[in-house]
Design an enzyme around this catalytic site. Sequence first.
Site, PDB file in Angstrom:
ATOM      1  CG  HIS A 142      -0.199  -0.164   2.525  1.00 12.89           C
ATOM      2  ND1 HIS A 142       0.222  -1.391   2.979  1.00 12.89           N
ATOM      3  CD2 HIS A 142       0.190   0.731   3.456  1.00 12.89           C
ATOM      4  CE1 HIS A 142       0.831  -1.239   4.131  1.00 12.89           C
ATOM      5  NE2 HIS A 142       0.837   0.041   4.451  1.00 12.89           N
ATOM      6  CG  HIS A 161       0.997   5.223   4.491  1.00  6.14           C
ATOM      7  ND1 HIS A 161       0.224   5.147   5.613  1.00  6.14           N
ATOM      8  CD2 HIS A 161       1.754   4.101   4.480  1.00  6.14           C
ATOM      9  CE1 HIS A 161       0.505   4.037   6.270  1.00  6.14           C
ATOM     10  NE2 HIS A 161       1.438   3.375   5.610  1.00  6.14           N
TER      11      HIS A 161
END
Length: 142
Positions: A104, A106
């Site tokens: 992922h 941020h």
Amino acid sequence: MSHPTDPNCIFCKIVAGQIPCFKLLEDHETIAFMDVNPVNPGHALAVAKGHWPTVDVIPPDMLGAVARSAQRVAQAVMKELRPVGVNLLQANGAGAGQSVAHLHIHVMPRRPNDDVMLNWQPKPGDKAEIEVIYKRLKAALA
Ligand code: 5GP
Ligand code: ZN
């Protein structure tokens, strides 16, 4: 095409809809949602739909798709929230602060004096040392 999944992974559960999230966007390869522990208001995550833990193992196209979604979220954050800046952060491994082993990025809006410790003071490195490491990496890339 089906993506790899890990039944014990919290982000795989979010992708599968088994755990709720504040979903910002979704496409074939990615999903983006609000982080439950925001460092600042608007902190969000762009997440691969497939379970690839880190940058070295995710297929390049999938990484590109996550980057595209992170860009879209960052554009919305910048336009709507007008932060003083935005960091895109992607951690690999516990030593880098990764707590969820599912790739992922941020999207972290920044506020003045927010005490988010990502910035460092540049200090000139030893040129010979830089060159030694450079040669090792260059060889690894050959
Ligand atoms: P990492 O530490 O791996 O770079 O980032 C993982 C992020 O996922 C953390 O910022 C954490 O707050 C967030 N997170 C962990 N569990 C959940 C969850 O169940 N839902 C949401 N929306 N975010 C989560
Ligand atoms: Zn996963």
